[in-house]
Write an enzyme that holds these catalytic residues in place. Structure first.
Site, short mmCIF file in Angstrom:
data_model
loop_
_atom_site.label_atom_id
_atom_site.label_comp_id
_atom_site.label_asym_id
_atom_site.label_seq_id
_atom_site.Cartn_x
_atom_site.Cartn_y
_atom_site.Cartn_z
N LYS A 65 51.44 116.53 -56.93
CA LYS A 65 50.08 116.92 -57.34
C LYS A 65 49.84 118.41 -57.08
O LYS A 65 49.06 119.06 -57.77
CB LYS A 65 49.04 116.05 -56.61
CG LYS A 65 49.07 114.59 -57.09
CD LYS A 65 48.25 113.66 -56.24
CE LYS A 65 48.11 112.30 -56.91
NZ LYS A 65 48.39 111.13 -56.11
N VAL A 256 53.65 109.12 -50.85
CA VAL A 256 54.04 107.80 -50.33
C VAL A 256 55.57 107.60 -50.29
O VAL A 256 56.04 106.58 -49.80
CB VAL A 256 53.37 106.62 -51.08
CG1 VAL A 256 51.89 106.57 -50.80
CG2 VAL A 256 53.67 106.66 -52.57
#
Ligand code: GLN
Length: 315
Positions: A65, A256
Site C-alpha cells: 500500500k 499480514v
C-alpha cells in the site's frame, strides 16, 4: 555494537511468537513458518546490519500500500488521490467496511483495504503491473522481487470481502473505472514477495527523502515521501497505529505476510520478517523488536536525545 543489539532484539521478540498466529484467511499465507524471525537495519552512512531470517522471501501484503500510494501521488497528484480518500486513522480492522457505510462515503485512509483499493483504481489505468513490479524492485533495491503466483491465486479465490468493498466504493462514486481491474491490481501488488533486507532498503530510501542511498539519484519526489511517511506514522499499523506511535514513534507499515517496513527519518531503514501476527494483523514479535530498538537507540521521532546515539558504537 549494533549487531549485538539486533541479536538482543530477536531474543526480545522471539517469546512473543507463541502468542501470535500466521494469517490463514488467505490459505497460502497459512503455510508460513511462524517461528521465522529476522531484522535488518541499513543506516544512511552505509552501515548494513542483520540478524535472523532476513533473506527469506515472503508476501509483502499491505506493505505494498505504501508503494502504490507513492506511485499514485506521482502519477495522479495529491489532489486526485485525496479527493475521495481520507487521511484519518480509522480505528477499525484493516478489512472493515463498516465506516464506509455509516460515516460518510470515503475510505478513511490509503493504508486500509478500502482506501488502498480506491488508490489502486486511480493508479491502475496509468501504469502497468509489470512497471509496478519494476518500480518495487528499484525501490527495494532487490531484483528478486516477484509476483508469488500461489499467493495471488489463493487471495483471488478468497477475495469476496475485498470485492464487496470495491463494489461499495463504486456505488459511492469513489471508484469510477473498472472495478475488477482495480481489484486485480490491488491483489497483485499484495502478492509480491520481498525480504526483510529489501524492506530495509525501501525504509532507507524513505528515510533519505526519496534519494537512492546507493547513488541512483532521486527515485521519489520529496513531497511524495513526506506524505507517505506521515500516513505510515498515523495509519500504518491499522487500529494499532496510535499506541504504536506512542510506544515506538517510527513511521511503519505492516502486512499480514509478517513484514514490517520501518524507518528512523534521516537515520536508517528497518525491515522485519516475523509471520506470527497479533489480533490486529501486525507481526507480534516484530512490534516488540521495534519497540526495543526504538528505546535502546532513542529512535522515537519525539525523543529529545534522537541523533545523540551512534548506532554503530552503542553498547
Ligand atoms: N491482501 C490482504 C488483504 O487485502 C492485505 C491485508 C494486510 O496485509 N493487512 O486482505
Amino acid at each position: 555494537m549494533i549487531e549485538q543489539l539486533l541479536q538482543k532484539a530477536v531474543q526480545v521478540g522471539r517469546p512473543f511468537i507463541e502468542k501470535g498466529a500466521v494469517a490463514t484467511y488467505i490459505p497460502e499465507l497459512g503455510n508460513a513458518d511462524k517461528n521465522k524471525l529476522g531484522i535488518c537495519v541499513h543506516t544512511l552512512d552505509g552501515g548494513r546490519f542483520a540478524c535472523g531470517d532476513v533473506h527469506d522471501r515472503f508476501s509483502i501484503q499491505s506493505i505494498s500500500k505504501v508503494i502504490t500510494l507513492a506511485a499514485a501521488l506521482e502519477l495522479c497528484g495529491f489532489d486526485t488521490v485525496f479527493e475521495n480518500v481520507g487521511m484519518e486513522p480509522s480505528g477499525d480492522a484493516f478489512n472493515s467496511l463498516i465506516k464506509l457505510e455509516i460515516s460518510g462515503s470515503h475510505p478513511y485512509n490509503p493504508m486500509i483495504n478500502s482506501g488502498a483499493i480506491a488508490v489502486a483504481s486511480y493508479t491502475q489505468p496509468r501504469i502497468s503491473f509489470s512497471n509496478m513490479l519494476a518500480l518495487t524492485q528499484q525501490l527495494c533495491h532487490d531484483k528478486g522481487v516477484v509476483l508469488d503466483e500461489k499467493v495471488y491465486h489463493s487471495e483471488m479465490e478468497n477475495v469476496a470481502r475485498n470485492r464487496a468493498i470495491a463494489y461499495l466504493l463504486e456505488s459511492k462514486g469513489v471508484i469510477k473505472g473498472n472495478v475488477e481491474e482495480a481489484l486485480d491490481f490491488y491483489v497483485r501488488m499484495c502478492s509480491l514477495s520481498v525480504t526483510a533486507e529489501g524492506l530495509a532498503n525501501l525504509g532507507l530510501l524513505l528515510a533519505n527523502d526519496g534519494v537512492d542511498p546507493n547513488g541512483g539519484g532521486r527515485l521519489l519526489e520529496s513531497d511524495t515521501v513526506r506524505v507517505v511517511k506521515t500516513i505510515m506514522l498515523t495509519c500504518g499499523m491499522y487500529d494499532g497505529s496510535g499506541e504504536f506511535a506512542v510506544r515506538v514513534g517510527l513511521p511503519t507499515k505492516s502486512g499480514v505476510g509478517g513484514g514490517l517496513l520501518s524507518l528512523a527519518d534521516g537515520q536508517m531503514g528497518i525491515g522485519i520478517y516475523g509471520p506470527a501476527l497479533d489480533i490486529k494483523g501486525n507481526s507480534i514479535a516484530g512490534e516488540q523488536m521495534l519497540r526495543f530498538l526504538s528505546s535502546q537507540l532513542h529512535l522515537h521521532m519525539f525523543d529529545s536525545s534522537r541523533f545523540a546515539v551512534d548506532p554503530k558504537t552503542m553498547l
